[in-house]
Motif scaffolding. Structure first.
Motif, mmCIF file in Angstrom:
data_model
loop_
_atom_site.group_PDB
_atom_site.id
_atom_site.type_symbol
_atom_site.label_atom_id
_atom_site.label_comp_id
_atom_site.label_asym_id
_atom_site.label_seq_id
_atom_site.Cartn_x
_atom_site.Cartn_y
_atom_site.Cartn_z
ATOM 1 N N GLY A 78 0.931 -1.274 0.020
ATOM 2 C CA GLY A 78 0.038 -0.182 -0.004
ATOM 3 C C GLY A 78 0.860 1.288 -0.100
ATOM 4 N N LYS A 79 2.257 1.052 -0.113
ATOM 5 C CA LYS A 79 2.953 2.326 -0.086
ATOM 6 C C LYS A 79 3.160 2.784 -1.644
ATOM 7 C CE LYS A 79 7.713 4.059 1.495
ATOM 8 N NZ LYS A 79 8.823 3.360 2.082
ATOM 9 N N PHE A 80 3.206 4.021 -1.568
ATOM 10 C CA PHE A 80 3.349 4.755 -3.038
ATOM 11 C C PHE A 80 4.878 4.644 -3.252
ATOM 12 C CE2 PHE A 80 4.172 8.262 -5.950
ATOM 13 C CZ PHE A 80 3.366 7.821 -6.992
ATOM 14 N N GLN A 81 5.329 4.085 -4.303
ATOM 15 C CA GLN A 81 6.615 4.079 -4.913
ATOM 16 C C GLN A 81 7.072 5.305 -5.996
ATOM 17 O OE1 GLN A 81 9.014 2.563 -3.496
ATOM 18 N NE2 GLN A 81 7.945 1.256 -2.135
ATOM 19 N N PRO A 82 7.735 6.213 -5.842
ATOM 20 C CA PRO A 82 7.722 7.317 -6.852
ATOM 21 C C PRO A 82 8.666 7.092 -7.929
ATOM 22 C CG PRO A 82 9.177 7.880 -4.977
ATOM 23 C CD PRO A 82 8.380 6.552 -4.366
ATOM 24 N N ASN A 83 8.329 5.861 -8.770
ATOM 25 C CA ASN A 83 9.136 5.410 -9.817
ATOM 26 C C ASN A 83 8.330 5.682 -11.179
ATOM 27 O OD1 ASN A 83 10.083 2.729 -7.632
ATOM 28 N ND2 ASN A 83 11.827 4.432 -8.387
ATOM 29 N N PRO A 84 8.647 6.820 -11.881
ATOM 30 C CA PRO A 84 7.837 7.147 -12.884
ATOM 31 C C PRO A 84 8.006 6.040 -13.959
ATOM 32 C CG PRO A 84 8.801 8.848 -12.252
ATOM 33 C CD PRO A 84 9.635 7.868 -11.504
ATOM 34 N N TYR A 85 6.889 5.964 -14.934
ATOM 35 C CA TYR A 85 7.157 5.259 -16.024
ATOM 36 C C TYR A 85 6.034 5.675 -17.241
ATOM 37 C CZ TYR A 85 2.689 2.857 -14.248
ATOM 38 O OH TYR A 85 1.596 2.639 -13.726
ATOM 39 N N VAL A 86 6.509 5.112 -18.530
ATOM 40 C CA VAL A 86 5.860 5.637 -19.489
ATOM 41 C C VAL A 86 4.451 4.587 -19.812
ATOM 42 C CG1 VAL A 86 5.694 5.515 -22.091
ATOM 43 C CG2 VAL A 86 7.786 6.297 -20.966
ATOM 44 N N LYS A 87 3.431 5.569 -19.759
ATOM 45 C CA LYS A 87 2.033 4.814 -19.872
ATOM 46 C C LYS A 87 1.416 4.618 -21.219
ATOM 47 C CE LYS A 87 -1.433 5.780 -17.250
ATOM 48 N NZ LYS A 87 -2.394 6.396 -16.556
ATOM 49 N N LYS A 88 1.965 5.327 -22.242
ATOM 50 C CA LYS A 88 1.568 5.803 -23.591
ATOM 51 C C LYS A 88 1.195 4.156 -24.236
ATOM 52 C CE LYS A 88 2.071 9.303 -25.764
ATOM 53 N NZ LYS A 88 2.779 10.305 -26.776
ATOM 54 N N TYR A 89 2.423 3.218 -23.656
ATOM 55 C CA TYR A 89 1.994 1.914 -24.482
ATOM 56 C C TYR A 89 1.465 0.735 -23.567
ATOM 57 C CZ TYR A 89 4.849 4.909 -27.541
ATOM 58 O OH TYR A 89 5.231 6.356 -28.188
ATOM 59 N N ASN A 90 1.005 1.209 -22.581
ATOM 60 C CA ASN A 90 0.601 0.221 -21.629
ATOM 61 C C ASN A 90 -0.928 0.131 -21.733
ATOM 62 O OD1 ASN A 90 -0.174 -0.963 -18.996
ATOM 63 N ND2 ASN A 90 1.408 -0.235 -17.957
ATOM 64 N N HIS A 91 -1.340 -1.305 -22.627
ATOM 65 C CA HIS A 91 -2.648 -1.676 -22.715
ATOM 66 C C HIS A 91 -2.960 -3.022 -22.541
ATOM 67 C CE1 HIS A 91 -1.820 2.080 -25.300
ATOM 68 N NE2 HIS A 91 -3.141 2.437 -25.105
ATOM 69 N N GLY A 92 -2.206 -3.480 -21.628
ATOM 70 C CA GLY A 92 -2.308 -5.022 -21.112
ATOM 71 C C GLY A 92 -1.609 -5.849 -21.975
ATOM 72 N N PHE A 93 -1.571 -7.084 -21.593
ATOM 73 C CA PHE A 93 -0.603 -7.913 -22.580
ATOM 74 C C PHE A 93 -1.580 -9.064 -23.294
ATOM 75 C CE2 PHE A 93 -1.288 -9.818 -18.316
ATOM 76 C CZ PHE A 93 -1.286 -11.101 -18.468
ATOM 77 N N VAL A 94 -1.157 -9.718 -24.251
ATOM 78 C CA VAL A 94 -1.570 -10.661 -25.204
ATOM 79 C C VAL A 94 -1.467 -12.136 -24.464
ATOM 80 C CG1 VAL A 94 -2.218 -11.774 -27.151
ATOM 81 C CG2 VAL A 94 -1.954 -9.210 -27.136
ATOM 82 N N ASP A 95 -0.092 -12.224 -24.256
ATOM 83 C CA ASP A 95 0.196 -13.447 -23.456
ATOM 84 C C ASP A 95 1.630 -13.139 -22.886
ATOM 85 O OD1 ASP A 95 0.605 -16.311 -22.774
ATOM 86 O OD2 ASP A 95 0.721 -16.716 -24.570
ATOM 87 N N ARG A 96 2.184 -13.943 -21.787
ATOM 88 C CA ARG A 96 3.302 -13.779 -21.062
ATOM 89 C C ARG A 96 4.233 -12.837 -21.832
ATOM 90 N NH1 ARG A 96 5.117 -18.683 -17.753
ATOM 91 N NH2 ARG A 96 6.692 -17.376 -17.323
ATOM 92 N N GLY A 97 4.866 -11.752 -21.451
ATOM 93 C CA GLY A 97 5.649 -11.090 -22.091
ATOM 94 C C GLY A 97 5.638 -10.399 -23.474
ATOM 95 N N ARG A 98 4.274 -10.463 -23.851
ATOM 96 C CA ARG A 98 3.839 -9.856 -25.183
ATOM 97 C C ARG A 98 2.687 -9.040 -25.232
ATOM 98 N NH1 ARG A 98 3.216 -15.558 -27.113
ATOM 99 N NH2 ARG A 98 1.345 -14.955 -28.199
ATOM 100 N N THR A 99 2.808 -8.027 -26.035
ATOM 101 C CA THR A 99 1.850 -6.874 -26.194
ATOM 102 C C THR A 99 1.567 -6.695 -27.795
ATOM 103 O OG1 THR A 99 3.291 -5.119 -26.139
ATOM 104 C CG2 THR A 99 2.525 -5.790 -24.024
#
Length: 504
Positions: A342-363
């Motif tokens: 429940g602790k917030f971790q201030p590690n930014p990341y790019v979300k623009k290409y984050n739409h879930g995965f099709v299979d393990r390790g694959r988008t």
């Protein structure tokens, strides 16, 4: 160690064969075997497979090197230091302007571009006298010319003058180049190829062939080449032609990047990935996820994160670049994640290409290379450079982009000083800022800084911020001067092809 000349001699004749039914997308093809070019190039199917093989280098570069050299060299992104996995240190050196000529990413980027050029040369050289339909001959030649020009544009902007290889290599005696061409000579060839490609390529393809290079893609890159050379009249001419080809902004910014909207009305050219096939899938979401985020960011509990993650991290300066209320911010990036405790971790990341995965390790995300929003902003840039016109068309184009982001317009005479733009130089700054947030994490920022003459100033200022309180940053990092705007030529090319090195 593989040497590049051997790669040219033995690999330039190789073509990826594909198993493709008549109803399948041109991308929906998995390499199965290779054949020598002299025997292979005979039929329409042969050339189609050859062109598809020439596109495949885009997928390879899109996986790492496009964002490594287009974003991480800029002030948009850096990396999340991983003390337990130091296997990717050369990527860090690229971010820090410490990279040396023996670094693997330099050689990889060089080879990926020249592999695509070699495959394109084979097609251009061999197709002319083959008995295939004239329209297809034009299309395949146009695609090959576009890809050759596109890859030379990558090379000249990162390395400066490079060897011009314009014909197939048929023997070991032909493997060595004539040395580095001048920057002007490389640009002249790029312009020649793009002009020819624009005349040969169709404006649009059937749905099954969507994603191939079009006349619009060729004219957009040609305009970008002229803009890079500060030939504003010529650039504007090409961009105006693109305006007439039917492209349009998507109503919602988020929809531009959704896998459900691949090759949409705003897309001019994007790297094609297919999540359903392991060899053709993308994985940006994983590479950009913080390495300590477990499956919280990716949603994929079956894929362990480590040294290959935590890359292309938005800088605080990038995060702060968004104006209050800019809806593009939350679509493009996250400022951190909440861990399992429940602790917030201030590690930014790019979300623009984050739409879930099709299979393990694959988008299933494509990667945008050319968008109509980019064209509109480049038209505004050309107009402003030709002469500042208060509240003229350049303002209208800039504000068209801002309106979609739900931001107020910038105008001359605006009562709000934050939105007031009164001079040509002020408009340049407003445009550079808008390009930064509109095109964030699409690999434009480094080239924009260089074109604007701001790279040395901005990157030294960025370096000072990055050095504060970080004991993991080596001494001498971010010491940026004009010479460091070009990458070192890979050392094995210096040794094997007798090339001169860029000053560092």
């Amino acid at each position: 160690m593989k040497n590049h000349l051997k790669t040219i001699i033995t690999g330039i004749f190789m073509v990826s064969l594909a198993a493709a039914g008549c109803k399948k997308s041109f991308l929906d093809q998995t390499p199965e075997a290779s054949l020598a070019g002299n025997n292979f190039y005979q039929t329409e199917t042969d050339f189609k497979q050859a062109v598809n093989g020439a596109y495949s280098s885009l997928r390879e570069m899109g996986s790492v090197n496009y964002w490594l050299f287009g974003e991480m060299r800029s002030d948009n992104t850096y990396y999340q230091y991983n003390p337990s996995d130091r296997g990717y240190e050369q990527r860090e050196f690229i971010d820090q302007f410490l990279v040396g000529a023996t670094a693997e990413p330099l050689s990889s980027y060089w080879q990926q571009n020249y592999t695509a050029i070699a495959r394109s040369n084979e097609i251009i050289f061999r197709i002319a006298d083959k008995p295939i339909a004239e329209e297809l001959k034009k299309q395949y030649t146009g695609e090959a010319l576009f890809l050759r020009a596109f890859n030379y544009f990558n090379l000249v902007r990162q390395y400066g003058g490079v060897p011009l290889r314009l014909e197939p290599t048929n023997s070991p005696d032909e493997a060595q180049s004539k040395g580095r061409a001048s920057i002007d000579e490389v640009y002249a060839q790029i312009i020649t190829d793009l002009n020819a490609a624009a005349e040969l390529l169709p404006a649009k393809y059937p749905v099954a062939e969507a994603g191939r290079a079009t006349a619009g893609a060729a004219r957009t890159v040609l305009g970008k080449v002229y803009l890079t050379q500060k030939k504003y009249t010529e650039a504007l001419t090409e961009f105006r032609k693109v305006q007439g080809l039917g492209y349009a902004l998507m109503a919602k910014y988020a929809d531009v990047f959704s896998p459900a909207n691949k090759n949409n009305s705003e897309s001019i050219f994007e790297i094609q990935y297919l999540g359903a096939q392991p060899a053709l899938a993308s994985n940006f979401m994983y590479q950009f996820a913080p390495w300590n985020s477990l499956s919280i960011v990716t949603g994929d509990a079956g894929t362990t994160l480590g040294g290959g993650n935590g890359w292309n991290v938005p800088t605080q300066d990038m995060i702060d670049a968004y104006e209050p209320g800019d809806l593009r911010k939350d679509i493009s990036l996250a400022v951190g994640f909440t861990d399992l405790s429940g602790k917030f971790q201030p590690n930014p990341y790019v979300k623009k290409y984050n739409h879930g995965f099709v299979d393990r390790g694959r988008t299933d995300d494509n990667f945008p290379l050319l968008r109509y929003a980019d064209v509109l902003l480049m038209i505004a840039e050309c107009l402003n450079e030709q002469g500042f016109a208060a509240n003229g068309e350049a303002f209208s184009l800039l504000n068209q982009i801002r309106e979609r982001a739900q931001l107020k317009p910038k105008t001359a005479g605006n009562a709000d000083p934050v939105l007031r733009v009164e001079t040509q130089e002020a408009f340049r700054q407003a445009l550079l800022q808008e390009r930064r947030v509109e095109l964030a994490f699409e690999n434009h920022r480094w080239y924009d800084l260089v074109r604007a003459g701001k790279a040395v100033e901005v990157m030294n200022a960025h370096g000072k911020k990055e050095m504060v309180g970080k004991i993991t940053v080596p001494a001498g990092s971010y010491q940026v001067n004009a010479a460091k705007l070009l990458l070192p030529i890979p050392q094995r090319e210096i040794n094997l092809d007798n090339l001169t090195q860029n000053p560092q």
